[in-house]
Design a protein around this motif. Structure first.
Motif, PDB file in Angstrom:
ATOM      1  N   GLU A  85      15.018 -10.240  -9.698  1.00  0.00           N
ATOM      2  CA  GLU A  85      13.729 -10.514 -10.347  1.00  0.00           C
ATOM      3  C   GLU A  85      12.538 -10.300  -9.408  1.00  0.00           C
ATOM      4  OE1 GLU A  85      14.097 -10.728 -13.383  1.00  0.00           O
ATOM      5  OE2 GLU A  85      16.209 -11.316 -13.482  1.00  0.00           O
ATOM      6  N   SER A  86      12.766  -9.756  -8.226  1.00  0.00           N
ATOM      7  CA  SER A  86      11.685  -9.543  -7.276  1.00  0.00           C
ATOM      8  C   SER A  86      10.809  -8.363  -7.680  1.00  0.00           C
ATOM      9  CB  SER A  86      12.257  -9.292  -5.878  1.00  0.00           C
ATOM     10  OG  SER A  86      11.225  -8.951  -4.969  1.00  0.00           O
ATOM     11  N   LEU A  87       9.528  -8.481  -7.378  1.00  0.00           N
ATOM     12  CA  LEU A  87       8.585  -7.369  -7.549  1.00  0.00           C
ATOM     13  C   LEU A  87       8.212  -6.739  -6.209  1.00  0.00           C
ATOM     14  CD1 LEU A  87       6.201  -8.874 -10.268  1.00  0.00           C
ATOM     15  CD2 LEU A  87       7.983  -7.156 -10.581  1.00  0.00           C
ATOM     16  N   ALA A  88       8.910  -7.123  -5.147  1.00  0.00           N
ATOM     17  CA  ALA A  88       8.548  -6.656  -3.805  1.00  0.00           C
ATOM     18  C   ALA A  88       8.729  -5.155  -3.640  1.00  0.00           C
ATOM     19  CB  ALA A  88       9.373  -7.395  -2.757  1.00  0.00           C
ATOM     20  N   GLY A  89       9.629  -4.547  -4.390  1.00  0.00           N
ATOM     21  CA  GLY A  89       9.910  -3.137  -4.218  1.00  0.00           C
ATOM     22  C   GLY A  89       9.031  -2.204  -5.027  1.00  0.00           C
ATOM     23  N   GLU A  90       8.032  -2.743  -5.745  1.00  0.00           N
ATOM     24  CA  GLU A  90       7.184  -1.915  -6.600  1.00  0.00           C
ATOM     25  C   GLU A  90       5.715  -2.076  -6.223  1.00  0.00           C
ATOM     26  OE1 GLU A  90       8.057  -1.810 -10.864  1.00  0.00           O
ATOM     27  OE2 GLU A  90       9.576  -3.333 -10.457  1.00  0.00           O
ATOM     28  N   ALA A  91       4.985  -0.977  -6.235  1.00  0.00           N
ATOM     29  CA  ALA A  91       3.546  -1.018  -5.990  1.00  0.00           C
ATOM     30  C   ALA A  91       2.827  -1.071  -7.341  1.00  0.00           C
ATOM     31  CB  ALA A  91       3.103   0.204  -5.192  1.00  0.00           C
ATOM     32  N   LEU A  92       2.794  -2.259  -7.945  1.00  0.00           N
ATOM     33  CA  LEU A  92       2.179  -2.426  -9.258  1.00  0.00           C
ATOM     34  C   LEU A  92       0.686  -2.700  -9.096  1.00  0.00           C
ATOM     35  CD1 LEU A  92       4.845  -4.701 -10.987  1.00  0.00           C
ATOM     36  CD2 LEU A  92       4.584  -2.219 -11.157  1.00  0.00           C
TER      37      LEU A  92
END
Length: 325
Positions: free
Chosen positions: A166-173
């Motif tokens: 559930e991490s968003l760390a891998g995306e440049a949103l």
């Protein structure tokens, strides 16, 4: 009473279930790296480049999207906002720094993006959240983003979640800033090891908002050395210990509500119990430290947070609670 950090409750206790850092202290490989680096680290100004490269590689990001921090909490002060909102129950530091409006979730404390005011231009949420341990779906967190708003996702405990689905760390949103802390998983609160991840342009603005030499050289060593492969066994142990503690608490405290969560701690609601008084008695009479959680918005006096330590240490905690709660 006012909010008191877990380390205050832990002072003088033989068994520390109040501070939510990994069990066993800093890993041997980290202590060795710190010893090897000590002379050079204290004799020169900090150089972030190797740490930034390591963090970027770990998350599949470009180094320009990484901002090193003096502990993740430093990140709260870098973002200005006209109408900041913090989603609670949650770590209280962003409230202190931002003076934010609060949106309080009800048990079971799962995020509904629709409860956040449209006018909010900065939204802060923990994932997994401290002290509930709730792991919010990444889609729900990402749904908070919109034009003119920054979403700050505090993933200080995400290292404890195997695979970090559930991490968003891998995306440049666009507009999404992910805060990470190595303090918890490495058990090094004295080093203040944190960083944030954001789109390159926003990251550059936040990098320039820090003071000069914002992160000390030994903290940078820790960030450089903390590979995913090295952290995985620590997370696996924490998952095992937390699940076993939750099971033991449910068996010993049938009247309690046990929130198992996804981090290295368990939130427990003990009806008709004053958590502060319970914490005082356990520390004075049993040498056990726990964290009263009634000061977190949305929780009450019967809530306590318990960090899992495993084996006989947790067994003594469960036995003490069954006698006194």
């Amino acid at each position: 009473m006012s909010d008191v950090h877990g380390d205050v409750w832990a002072r003088g206790a033989a068994a520390d279930h109040a501070v939510n850092v990994a069990t066993g202290g800093p890993p041997a490989w980290l202590l060795e790296a710190l010893r090897d680096a000590l002379a050079g680290a204290v004799a020169a100004y900090p150089d972030e480049r190797e740490a930034v490269a390591a963090v970027a590689a770990r998350h599949g990001r470009h180094p320009a999207e990484v901002v090193m921090l003096n502990g993740a909490a430093q990140g709260y002060g870098l973002l200005g906002a006209r109408r900041p909102v913090v989603i609670h129950p949650q770590f209280m530091e962003p409230d202190r720094v931002l003076g934010a409006e609060r949106v309080v979730l009800s048990d079971p404390y799962m995020l509904d993006p629709g409860v956040v005011p449209e006018e909010a231009d900065l939204v802060v949420i923990g994932n997994p959240t401290n002290p509930t341990g709730v792991l919010h779906p990444r889609g729900a967190v990402a749904a908070l983003a919109r034009e003119g708003r920054t979403v700050l996702v505090d993933e200080a405990f995400m290292d404890f979640v195997p695979g970090e689905p559930e991490s968003l760390a891998g995306e440049a949103l666009p507009g999404v800033v992910v805060l990470r802390s190595l303090t918890k998983i490495l058990a090094v609160p004295g080093l203040r090891v944190g960083y944030l991840l954001a789109e390159a342009g926003l990251a550059q603005r936040l990098r320039e908002a820090r003071q000069a030499w914002a992160v000390n050289a030994l903290a940078l060593v820790a960030a450089r050395e903390a590979t995913a492969e090295r952290l995985a066994p620590i997370a696996a142990r924490a998952q095992q210990d937390r699940a076993a503690l939750a099971q033991g608490l449910r068996a010993a405290l049938p009247g309690a509500t046990v929130h198992d969560g996804a981090a290295n701690f368990v939130l427990v609601h003990l009806p008709h119990v004053d958590g502060v008084e319970l914490a005082r008695v356990l520390r004075a009479e049993d040498g056990i430290a726990i964290r009263p959680a009634g000061t977190f918005p949305g929780l009450g006096p019967g809530h306590v947070r318990l960090t899992a330590r495993g084996g006989e240490v947790d067994a003594r905690l469960v036995a003490a609670l069954s006698r006194r709660a």
